[in-house]
Design an enzyme around this catalytic site. Structure first.
Site, PDB file in Angstrom:
ATOM      1  N   LYS A   1     -12.850  -8.141  -7.021  1.00 13.37           N
ATOM      2  CA  LYS A   1     -13.476  -9.116  -5.763  1.00 13.37           C
ATOM      3  C   LYS A   1     -14.688  -9.472  -5.837  1.00 13.37           C
ATOM      4  CE  LYS A   1     -10.345  -5.464  -3.546  1.00 13.37           C
ATOM      5  NZ  LYS A   1      -9.137  -5.212  -4.117  1.00 13.37           N
TER       6      LYS A   1
ATOM      7  N   LYS B   1       0.681  -0.646   0.136  1.00 19.83           N
ATOM      8  CA  LYS B   1       0.190  -0.246   0.001  1.00 19.83           C
ATOM      9  C   LYS B   1       0.931   1.291  -0.178  1.00 19.83           C
ATOM     10  CE  LYS B   1      -4.458  -1.753   0.477  1.00 19.83           C
ATOM     11  NZ  LYS B   1      -5.131  -0.895  -0.456  1.00 19.83           N
TER      12      LYS B   1
HETATM   13  O1  164 Z   1      -5.449  -7.280  -2.567  1.00 11.11           O
HETATM   14  C1  164 Z   1      -4.795  -7.813  -1.427  1.00 11.11           C
HETATM   15  O2  164 Z   1      -3.934  -8.055  -1.495  1.00 11.11           O
HETATM   16  C2  164 Z   1      -5.484  -8.049  -0.745  1.00 11.11           C
HETATM   17  C3  164 Z   1      -6.821  -6.697  -0.793  1.00 11.11           C
HETATM   18  C4  164 Z   1      -6.943  -5.489  -0.242  1.00 11.11           C
HETATM   19  O3  164 Z   1      -5.575  -5.042  -0.690  1.00 11.11           O
HETATM   20  C5  164 Z   1      -7.981  -5.162   0.127  1.00 11.11           C
HETATM   21  C6  164 Z   1      -8.725  -4.866   0.182  1.00 11.11           C
HETATM   22  C7  164 Z   1     -10.085  -4.172   0.972  1.00 11.11           C
HETATM   23  C8  164 Z   1     -10.681  -3.675   0.164  1.00 11.11           C
HETATM   24  C9  164 Z   1      -8.970  -2.236  -0.440  1.00 11.11           C
HETATM   25  O4  164 Z   1      -8.604  -1.201   0.039  1.00 11.11           O
HETATM   26  C10 164 Z   1      -8.348  -2.954  -0.536  1.00 11.11           C
HETATM   27  C11 164 Z   1      -7.948  -2.659  -2.042  1.00 11.11           C
HETATM   28  O5  164 Z   1      -8.258  -1.687  -2.655  1.00 11.11           O
HETATM   29  O6  164 Z   1      -7.140  -3.610  -2.535  1.00 11.11           O
HETATM   30 MG    MG Z   2      -6.727  -1.566  -4.163  1.00 10.01          MG
END
Ligand code: 164
Ligand code: MG
EC number: 4.2.1.113
Length: 345
Positions: free
Chosen positions: A236, A137
């Site tokens: 997702k 992130k």
């Molecule tokens: O992709 C991943 O490694 C884990 C999931 C993840 O990063 C997320 C899950 C849920 C909400 C989000 O802010 C975030 C994303 O943005 O991809």
């Molecule tokens: Mg994302």
């Protein structure tokens, strides 16, 4: 429509002893189980996180049992009912239809590294044993580009392939500057908020662009394709309305996809992993190891071993970390409103 007791009721869940319930329920849409039946077999849980992620330290979710297993309803608390209704459709699909057929039994997953200081990276990465890809992130509010560069450098020392996710926080010039400063990555997920901005960044930088929010929160998930705004689609399951919806979207997107969790509990993760296991082609690691970020889950989490997770059915533990009665009432009211939206669709 009025469903009578027993076998004429397509949504009835037999008891543990195989007896059919003897209630009469009303539904106006044959493919949706009645809301009272969902709620009768539902629990609201409150799961502490080991590390703050996306501003969340406690993940709340409603899980419910259907004819084919368990489903999850856990839209983030700030989402409105129309958006949250997709998550309910996904939970109902999991509980009443079960997973699609798998074509693989191992799904490679990425380590997920929240916006932590560089010296905390090693402890996080260790929770994803065998992962050869990490998603980091970046662009967290209150942090600097220097923090991102340091965090990504610390991850690179431990994991060979790194992808970054800015959650739409940069404008176009900032994205270009940050991507250059951070250097070699597999892809940049959602560098900017809008589709035209993604396309503008993609034209300038030498790194693939992945779209997440521009697909899962868009009225039309195919706009990204038409605007030539991304190379990779992050899909997702819960926000997009379920496993089969995601498989259909994959077929029409004609770009590489990555299945990623929506910070699912083990129940929601079972649906996400089953979807990744059912994709005809899977070229990239998926974001499905986030169970490792939970202090406590509703069942044993999908924690990667040797960098992979496998599809399986999940039955929640007998003892669950239940939310307070006030929070349970909030989730019940939300589910009722979302169910009414699905009935009207
Ligand atoms: O992709 C991943 O490694 C884990 C999931 C993840 O990063 C997320 C899950 C849920 C909400 C989000 O802010 C975030 C994303 O943005 O991809
Ligand atoms: Mg994302």
């Amino acid at each position: 429509m009025v469903y009578q007791p027993g076998s004429n009721n397509p949504f009835a869940i037999p008891s543990k002893h195989g007896e059919m319930p003897t209630f009469v329920v009303r539904a106006s849409k044959p493919q949706l189980p009645p809301v009272d039946l969902i709620l009768e077999n539902a629990h609201v849980v409150s799961l502490p996180m080991r590390t703050r992620f996306r501003g969340i330290t406690v993940r709340e979710a409603m899980i419910f049992r259907g004819l084919k297993g368990w489903g999850e309803f856990a839209p983030f608390v700030e989402y409105d009912d129309v958006e949250a209704a997709n998550w309910l459709a996904a939970g109902i699909e999991a509980a009443w239809q079960g997973p699609p057929p798998a074509v693989r039994d191992a799904v490679p997953v990425n380590a997920t590294v929240p916006a932590v200081p560089a010296d905390e990276v090693a402890e996080i990465v260790a929770r994803f044993p065998g992962a050869t890809t990490a998603k980091v992130k970046v662009a967290e509010a209150g942090q600097s580009l220097h923090d991102d560069v340091e965090r990504v450098a610390a991850v690179r020392e431990l994991v060979p392939r790194v992808r970054i996710d800015a959650n739409g926080a940069w404008d176009v010039p900032t994205a270009i500057e940050a991507i250059e400063a951070i250097g070699d990555v597999e892809y940049v997920e959602q560098p900017c908020a809008t589709i035209p901005e993604l396309a503008a960044v993609r034209r300038v930088v030498n790194v693939p662009i992945a779209a997440d929010e521009s697909i899962r929160r868009a009225d039309d998930p195919l706009l990204v394709v038409r605007a030539d705004a991304a190379d990779i689609a992050v899909l997702k399951v819960a926000p997009l309305g379920g496993m089969r919806k995601v498989l259909a979207l994959n077929a029409s997107l004609r770009m590489d996809v990555v299945i990623s969790s929506a910070l699912d509990t083990a129940v929601g993760m079972a649906a996400s992993v089953s979807t990744a296991a059912a994709l005809p082609v899977l070229e990239h690691a998926c974001g499905l190891g986030t169970g490792a970020l939970f202090e406590r889950d509703v069942a044993p989490s999908f924690v990667p071993r040797g960098g992979v997770v496998g599809p399986r059915l999940v039955t929640p533990d007998d003892e669950l970390p239940l939310a307070s009665p006030e929070r349970a009432a909030w989730w019940e009211a939300r589910l009722r409103r979302c169910h009414a939206i699905l009935m009207a669709r």
